[in-house]
Design a protein around this motif. Structure first.
Motif, PDB file in Angstrom:
ATOM      1  N   ALA A   1      62.804  47.057 -16.677  1.00  0.00           N
ATOM      2  CA  ALA A   1      64.131  46.451 -16.598  1.00  0.00           C
ATOM      3  C   ALA A   1      65.211  47.514 -16.767  1.00  0.00           C
ATOM      4  O   ALA A   1      66.196  47.545 -16.009  1.00  0.00           O
ATOM      5  CB  ALA A   1      64.282  45.362 -17.664  1.00  0.00           C
ATOM      6  N   GLN A   2      65.040  48.404 -17.736  1.00  0.00           N
ATOM      7  CA  GLN A   2      66.035  49.454 -17.971  1.00  0.00           C
ATOM      8  C   GLN A   2      66.089  50.428 -16.803  1.00  0.00           C
ATOM      9  O   GLN A   2      67.171  50.851 -16.379  1.00  0.00           O
ATOM     10  CB  GLN A   2      65.741  50.201 -19.274  1.00  0.00           C
ATOM     11  CG  GLN A   2      66.824  51.187 -19.661  1.00  0.00           C
ATOM     12  CD  GLN A   2      68.170  50.506 -19.878  1.00  0.00           C
ATOM     13  OE1 GLN A   2      68.281  49.559 -20.647  1.00  0.00           O
ATOM     14  NE2 GLN A   2      69.210  50.983 -19.195  1.00  0.00           N
ATOM     15  N   THR A   3      64.931  50.779 -16.259  1.00  0.00           N
ATOM     16  CA  THR A   3      64.907  51.688 -15.106  1.00  0.00           C
ATOM     17  C   THR A   3      65.575  51.046 -13.905  1.00  0.00           C
ATOM     18  O   THR A   3      66.324  51.707 -13.176  1.00  0.00           O
ATOM     19  CB  THR A   3      63.453  52.097 -14.768  1.00  0.00           C
ATOM     20  OG1 THR A   3      62.847  52.684 -15.927  1.00  0.00           O
ATOM     21  CG2 THR A   3      63.410  53.099 -13.628  1.00  0.00           C
TER      22      THR A   3
ATOM     23  N   PHE B   1      62.194  41.715 -14.429  1.00  0.00           N
ATOM     24  CA  PHE B   1      61.431  42.406 -15.462  1.00  0.00           C
ATOM     25  C   PHE B   1      61.810  41.902 -16.855  1.00  0.00           C
ATOM     26  O   PHE B   1      60.954  41.796 -17.727  1.00  0.00           O
ATOM     27  CB  PHE B   1      61.614  43.919 -15.331  1.00  0.00           C
ATOM     28  CG  PHE B   1      61.271  44.417 -13.954  1.00  0.00           C
ATOM     29  CD1 PHE B   1      59.965  44.375 -13.493  1.00  0.00           C
ATOM     30  CD2 PHE B   1      62.255  44.883 -13.103  1.00  0.00           C
ATOM     31  CE1 PHE B   1      59.639  44.802 -12.223  1.00  0.00           C
ATOM     32  CE2 PHE B   1      61.948  45.317 -11.825  1.00  0.00           C
ATOM     33  CZ  PHE B   1      60.629  45.270 -11.378  1.00  0.00           C
ATOM     34  N   ASP B   2      63.080  41.587 -17.063  1.00  0.00           N
ATOM     35  CA  ASP B   2      63.504  41.005 -18.341  1.00  0.00           C
ATOM     36  C   ASP B   2      62.768  39.698 -18.609  1.00  0.00           C
ATOM     37  O   ASP B   2      62.401  39.401 -19.741  1.00  0.00           O
ATOM     38  CB  ASP B   2      65.016  40.718 -18.341  1.00  0.00           C
ATOM     39  CG  ASP B   2      65.852  41.937 -18.660  1.00  0.00           C
ATOM     40  OD1 ASP B   2      65.358  42.843 -19.350  1.00  0.00           O
ATOM     41  OD2 ASP B   2      67.011  41.977 -18.207  1.00  0.00           O
ATOM     42  N   GLN B   3      62.562  38.897 -17.573  1.00  0.00           N
ATOM     43  CA  GLN B   3      61.930  37.587 -17.723  1.00  0.00           C
ATOM     44  C   GLN B   3      60.410  37.637 -17.537  1.00  0.00           C
ATOM     45  O   GLN B   3      59.734  36.661 -17.802  1.00  0.00           O
ATOM     46  CB  GLN B   3      62.520  36.602 -16.709  1.00  0.00           C
ATOM     47  CG  GLN B   3      63.985  36.323 -16.931  1.00  0.00           C
ATOM     48  CD  GLN B   3      64.582  35.420 -15.857  1.00  0.00           C
ATOM     49  OE1 GLN B   3      64.015  35.223 -14.789  1.00  0.00           O
ATOM     50  NE2 GLN B   3      65.743  34.854 -16.154  1.00  0.00           N
TER      51      GLN B   3
ATOM     52  N   GLY C   1      63.035  42.322  -3.663  1.00  0.00           N
ATOM     53  CA  GLY C   1      64.359  42.641  -4.169  1.00  0.00           C
ATOM     54  C   GLY C   1      64.662  44.120  -4.141  1.00  0.00           C
ATOM     55  O   GLY C   1      63.842  44.960  -3.761  1.00  0.00           O
ATOM     56  N   TRP C   2      65.864  44.433  -4.565  1.00  0.00           N
ATOM     57  CA  TRP C   2      66.366  45.791  -4.491  1.00  0.00           C
ATOM     58  C   TRP C   2      65.441  46.833  -5.136  1.00  0.00           C
ATOM     59  O   TRP C   2      65.195  47.883  -4.525  1.00  0.00           O
ATOM     60  CB  TRP C   2      67.774  45.829  -5.117  1.00  0.00           C
ATOM     61  CG  TRP C   2      68.392  47.166  -5.034  1.00  0.00           C
ATOM     62  CD1 TRP C   2      69.088  47.683  -3.984  1.00  0.00           C
ATOM     63  CD2 TRP C   2      68.327  48.187  -6.030  1.00  0.00           C
ATOM     64  NE1 TRP C   2      69.472  48.966  -4.268  1.00  0.00           N
ATOM     65  CE2 TRP C   2      69.014  49.302  -5.518  1.00  0.00           C
ATOM     66  CE3 TRP C   2      67.754  48.275  -7.288  1.00  0.00           C
ATOM     67  CZ2 TRP C   2      69.148  50.478  -6.235  1.00  0.00           C
ATOM     68  CZ3 TRP C   2      67.879  49.440  -8.005  1.00  0.00           C
ATOM     69  CH2 TRP C   2      68.567  50.526  -7.473  1.00  0.00           C
ATOM     70  N   PRO C   3      64.910  46.604  -6.333  1.00  0.00           N
ATOM     71  CA  PRO C   3      64.064  47.645  -6.939  1.00  0.00           C
ATOM     72  C   PRO C   3      62.839  48.015  -6.090  1.00  0.00           C
ATOM     73  O   PRO C   3      62.419  49.170  -6.091  1.00  0.00           O
ATOM     74  CB  PRO C   3      63.634  47.036  -8.277  1.00  0.00           C
ATOM     75  CG  PRO C   3      64.699  46.048  -8.592  1.00  0.00           C
ATOM     76  CD  PRO C   3      65.123  45.488  -7.261  1.00  0.00           C
TER      77      PRO C   3
ATOM     78  N   VAL D   1      73.327  44.624 -10.391  1.00  0.00           N
ATOM     79  CA  VAL D   1      72.649  45.358 -11.465  1.00  0.00           C
ATOM     80  C   VAL D   1      71.852  44.381 -12.323  1.00  0.00           C
ATOM     81  O   VAL D   1      70.677  44.606 -12.630  1.00  0.00           O
ATOM     82  CB  VAL D   1      73.662  46.144 -12.327  1.00  0.00           C
ATOM     83  CG1 VAL D   1      72.974  46.745 -13.551  1.00  0.00           C
ATOM     84  CG2 VAL D   1      74.337  47.239 -11.496  1.00  0.00           C
ATOM     85  N   THR D   2      72.485  43.267 -12.686  1.00  0.00           N
ATOM     86  CA  THR D   2      71.795  42.249 -13.490  1.00  0.00           C
ATOM     87  C   THR D   2      70.594  41.685 -12.750  1.00  0.00           C
ATOM     88  O   THR D   2      69.509  41.548 -13.318  1.00  0.00           O
ATOM     89  CB  THR D   2      72.777  41.108 -13.857  1.00  0.00           C
ATOM     90  OG1 THR D   2      73.838  41.673 -14.624  1.00  0.00           O
ATOM     91  CG2 THR D   2      72.085  40.019 -14.652  1.00  0.00           C
ATOM     92  N   LYS D   3      70.783  41.390 -11.475  1.00  0.00           N
ATOM     93  CA  LYS D   3      69.679  40.839 -10.681  1.00  0.00           C
ATOM     94  C   LYS D   3      68.537  41.840 -10.553  1.00  0.00           C
ATOM     95  O   LYS D   3      67.369  41.463 -10.567  1.00  0.00           O
ATOM     96  CB  LYS D   3      70.178  40.420  -9.300  1.00  0.00           C
ATOM     97  CG  LYS D   3      69.150  39.666  -8.511  1.00  0.00           C
ATOM     98  CD  LYS D   3      69.710  39.093  -7.225  1.00  0.00           C
ATOM     99  CE  LYS D   3      68.626  38.311  -6.515  1.00  0.00           C
ATOM    100  NZ  LYS D   3      69.086  37.704  -5.281  1.00  0.00           N
TER     101      LYS D   3
END
Length: 192
Positions: free
Chosen positions: A66-68, A90-92, A141-143, A83-85
């Protein structure tokens, strides 16, 4: 005459992904996940190249991912909502499998067919998890498209990329079914 498997056909006709945000613990244990990965690895791969591999992302890895994702999104200049999305899955997340497309050199099998195979592995893993009674969702998604995230978070080489993140867990609620494609609108029958 073919031998039908009505249960399998009924599953495929009624299968539905579960949104990752409604997945909770417990998640599959190591042995159960190995069975699901074994089912996914039976995907056709056009020349037996195995142009994919798995990275199992357990709960302890999720804060780092999530941080990365956040750091890479901010470096890319994405707006705060993006950024949040970027970090939310990963946060969830409690457990996810990153299906990694691995381009392999082949005179017979073009990279595009290897991409198709990696996508098929994602769907096979998703369906195996659902068939085993778990909730599951295929996210990208973006990542999954950002080279910096791929390298920093997952250690991918230049010839590798993320085909998808398959989140697996216990569904906390059953989502309603969504509209399905109009078969007549997307099908052409050719006889001559």
């Amino acid at each position: 005459m073919p031998t039908p498997n009505p249960a399998a056909l009924d599953f495929l006709l009624t299968r539905r992904s579960r949104p990752a945000k409604i997945l909770s613990e417990p998640v599959p244990d190591h042995a159960t996940l190995e069975t699901l990965l074994t089912a996914a690895a039976r995907t056709p791969d056009h020349g037996k190249l195995e142009p994919w591999r798995f990275i199992v992302l357990q709960k302890g890895a999720m804060p780092r991912l999530a941080q990365t994702a956040q750091d890479c999104a901010q470096t890319a200049g994405l707006d705060p909502e993006q950024v949040t999305k970027a970090r939310t899955q990963f946060d969830q997340g409690h457990l996810a499998v990153a299906v990694i497309e691995v381009h392999k050199s082949s005179e017979k099998i073009p990279h595009l067919e290897q991409t198709y195979s990696a996508g098929a592995v994602c769907l096979a893993l998703l369906n195996a998890a659902l068939a085993a009674g778990w909730g599951a969702n295929w996210l990208s998604g973006w990542p999954s498209h950002d080279r910096g995230f791929m390298q920093q978070a997952l250690g991918l080489s230049d010839h590798e990329r993320v085909a998808g993140f398959i989140h697996i867990g216990t569904e906390s609620s059953t989502p309603p079914d969504r509209p399905r494609p109009d078969l007549n609108a997307i099908t052409k029958w050719v006889d001559t």
